[in-house]
Design a protein around this motif. Structure first.
Motif, mmCIF file in Angstrom:
data_model
loop_
_atom_site.group_PDB
_atom_site.id
_atom_site.type_symbol
_atom_site.label_atom_id
_atom_site.label_comp_id
_atom_site.label_asym_id
_atom_site.label_seq_id
_atom_site.Cartn_x
_atom_site.Cartn_y
_atom_site.Cartn_z
ATOM 1 N N GLU A 148 7.528 -8.064 5.990
ATOM 2 C CA GLU A 148 7.468 -9.316 6.755
ATOM 3 C C GLU A 148 7.144 -9.050 8.216
ATOM 4 O O GLU A 148 6.402 -9.790 8.848
ATOM 5 C CB GLU A 148 8.801 -10.074 6.651
ATOM 6 C CG GLU A 148 9.104 -10.645 5.258
ATOM 7 C CD GLU A 148 8.038 -11.629 4.776
ATOM 8 O OE1 GLU A 148 7.245 -12.129 5.603
ATOM 9 O OE2 GLU A 148 8.002 -11.893 3.556
ATOM 10 N N HIS A 154 2.608 -6.776 8.954
ATOM 11 C CA HIS A 154 1.453 -7.025 8.084
ATOM 12 C C HIS A 154 0.419 -7.864 8.853
ATOM 13 O O HIS A 154 0.732 -8.423 9.903
ATOM 14 C CB HIS A 154 1.884 -7.763 6.803
ATOM 15 C CG HIS A 154 2.322 -9.175 7.043
ATOM 16 N ND1 HIS A 154 3.625 -9.504 7.321
ATOM 17 C CD2 HIS A 154 1.632 -10.342 7.084
ATOM 18 C CE1 HIS A 154 3.720 -10.817 7.508
ATOM 19 N NE2 HIS A 154 2.526 -11.346 7.371
ATOM 20 N N ASP A 155 -0.800 -7.924 8.328
ATOM 21 C CA ASP A 155 -1.794 -8.854 8.867
ATOM 22 C C ASP A 155 -2.444 -9.574 7.694
ATOM 23 O O ASP A 155 -1.951 -9.471 6.555
ATOM 24 C CB ASP A 155 -2.814 -8.130 9.767
ATOM 25 C CG ASP A 155 -3.573 -7.036 9.026
ATOM 26 O OD1 ASP A 155 -3.597 -7.063 7.772
ATOM 27 O OD2 ASP A 155 -4.139 -6.147 9.684
ATOM 28 N N GLU A 156 -3.555 -10.279 7.949
ATOM 29 C CA GLU A 156 -4.138 -11.099 6.882
ATOM 30 C C GLU A 156 -4.724 -10.244 5.753
ATOM 31 O O GLU A 156 -4.958 -10.737 4.660
ATOM 32 C CB GLU A 156 -5.176 -12.078 7.454
ATOM 33 C CG GLU A 156 -6.474 -11.463 7.995
ATOM 34 C CD GLU A 156 -6.300 -10.741 9.335
ATOM 35 O OE1 GLU A 156 -5.206 -10.815 9.926
ATOM 36 O OE2 GLU A 156 -7.258 -10.070 9.755
ATOM 37 N N LYS A 157 -4.914 -8.939 6.009
ATOM 38 C CA LYS A 157 -5.518 -8.074 4.983
ATOM 39 C C LYS A 157 -4.495 -7.347 4.107
ATOM 40 O O LYS A 157 -4.836 -6.868 3.035
ATOM 41 C CB LYS A 157 -6.420 -7.041 5.647
ATOM 42 C CG LYS A 157 -7.672 -7.652 6.265
ATOM 43 C CD LYS A 157 -8.451 -6.591 7.003
ATOM 44 C CE LYS A 157 -9.739 -7.173 7.569
ATOM 45 N NZ LYS A 157 -10.349 -6.239 8.533
ATOM 46 N N ASP A 216 -6.754 -1.448 3.153
ATOM 47 C CA ASP A 216 -6.083 -2.384 4.062
ATOM 48 C C ASP A 216 -4.883 -3.037 3.376
ATOM 49 O O ASP A 216 -3.834 -3.229 3.980
ATOM 50 C CB ASP A 216 -7.065 -3.469 4.518
ATOM 51 C CG ASP A 216 -7.999 -2.958 5.609
ATOM 52 O OD1 ASP A 216 -7.656 -1.941 6.246
ATOM 53 O OD2 ASP A 216 -9.060 -3.573 5.812
ATOM 54 N N LEU A 217 -5.032 -3.379 2.102
ATOM 55 C CA LEU A 217 -3.958 -4.034 1.347
ATOM 56 C C LEU A 217 -2.737 -3.122 1.201
ATOM 57 O O LEU A 217 -1.604 -3.531 1.435
ATOM 58 C CB LEU A 217 -4.492 -4.421 -0.042
ATOM 59 C CG LEU A 217 -3.553 -5.209 -0.948
ATOM 60 C CD1 LEU A 217 -3.303 -6.600 -0.368
ATOM 61 C CD2 LEU A 217 -4.149 -5.328 -2.355
#
Ligand SMILES: [Zn+2]
Length: 383
Positions: A273, A276-279, A339-340
């Motif tokens: 939480e 992280h970023d959008e990727k 990235d994930l």
């Protein structure tokens, strides 16, 4: 992670590596704080829980029937086991103080489970129990564990977002303490004191208008998730189990106890939480499943040879590497997976990088990549 049902998860290989790294950091800090590791049973007899009244009163207690209609509990916490255990070992003040901990699966029959791995019915937990002859000794150890906890959260990578938070004390002391990490995904509300930066939880805020630590009345409200808690239990469990010691004058006195918990999957969820970023995920280095995500693209013989050499060199230097040598995936697919997964360094070997006699290094969470000579790679990564 894979969900088996609401509140029960399988840790797949990458997630399991993260969990084990969190476990190692906690274990190291527990041993440094004088804890000795033990392993108690998950399956508990009903009688122990009846002695403390919690067979009836603890609504999250998992109960089950064995053969011959015998009743058992699945441990949600272990005071009902560790207290009678200590009774067998503690005779006099000379046997005190001591502390034991375990890292083990706990069961809680939560009515509602939510937020993925933040609240589950079955989870790995570190629980430490300490035993003392005097209140002063218990209080000193309690303060020591506060510092140990901050050190653990700092090493895991959530130190700067985690706040010591006053919570209700239960039966023995006025307050217990939670360690709350700020996140909009949190299910708790905390109030951070603007002056001393300790926090109070919602319950305590309703009881007291001022900071219990510095008496300031200026707070800021934030959403948070609890990543640890500590309690002074005093005689709450030593009395029902007749856990006493002989003092210097030969008089029998009840042993004073403290307990200190950290839920491991919850910490792991909190890190995701917070980081992280959008990727995808951006793992802090200390708990990342691997340090390097090595990718070979357009797998020509030369690319393959250099990628394999890079892989072996890194392993030799003790660097943990995930090597993506799949032939049937495009560069774009491999980058998206990297990235994930969120491993701290992405290292790419391709015809393009080899033309410059280099490999490409990119830190997860940073926008730009740079070229590096193979011989400099370990230095860059270990910085
Ligand atoms: Zn304050």
């Amino acid at each position: 992670m894979d969900q088996l049902m609401a509140g029960a998860y399988t840790f797949l290989p990458l997630g399991f590596r993260v969990l084990k790294k969190i476990e190692e950091i906690i274990k190291k800090n527990m041993v440094e704080a004088g804890g000795q590791e033990i392993l108690m049973p998950v399956l508990h007899p009903k009688e122990n829980w009846e002695k403390t009244g919690r067979w009836q009163n603890l609504d999250i207690l998992f109960k089950l029937k064995g053969s011959g209609h015998k009743d058992y509990a699945l441990g949600p916490t272990h005071e009902e086991v560790v207290s009678p255990l200590a009774k067998k070992l503690v005779l006099s003040y000379k046997d005190l103080p001591f502390a034991v901990f375990q890292i083990q699966t706990k069961f809680r029959d939560e009515l509602r489970v939510k937020s993925g791995i933040l609240r589950t019915r079955e989870f790995l937990m570190k629980d430490l129990y300490s035993f003392h002859a005097t209140l002063e000794d218990l209080a000193n150890y309690y303060e020591k564990i506060k510092k140990t906890y901050f050190n653990i959260f700092k090493e895991i990578g959530i130190g700067k977002d985690t706040y010591l938070t006053f919570a209700s004390g239960g039966s023995f002391s006025k307050y217990s303490h939670e360690f709350q990490m700020l996140t909009d995904a949190g299910e708790d509300i905390i109030y951070i004191c603007n002056k001393c930066k300790t926090a109070v939880n919602k319950e305590i805020k309703h009881e007291t208008p001022v900071c219990p630590s510095c008496s300031s009345d200026s707070f800021v409200e934030k959403k948070a998730v609890e990543v640890g808690n500590i309690f002074t239990l005093g005689t709450k469990f030593s009395l029902p189990f007749d856990l006493k010691f002989k003092d210097k004058d030969g008089n029998l006195q009840p042993v004073l106890m403290g307990c200190y918990g950290i839920g491991l999957p919850r910490v792991m969820g909190a890190v995701v939480e917070a980081s992280h970023d959008e990727k995808g995920i951006v793992w802090p280095k200390n708990i990342a499943p691997f340090l390097v995500h090595l990718i070979s693209i357009e797998n020509s013989d030369k690319v393959k040879r250099v990628a394999e050499k890079t892989y072996n060199n890194l392993l030799k230097e003790g660097v943990q590497v995930l090597y993506d040598d799949r032939d049937d995936k495009s560069a774009g697919e491999k980058f998206a997976d990297a990235d994930l997964i969120g491993i701290p360094f992405r290292v790419v070997v391709s015809e393009k990088t080899l033309a410059k006699n280099s490999v490409e290094v990119k830190e997860r969470g940073k926008k730009t990549a740079k070229l590096a000579k193979l011989k400099d790679l370990v230095k860059i990564i270990k910085l």
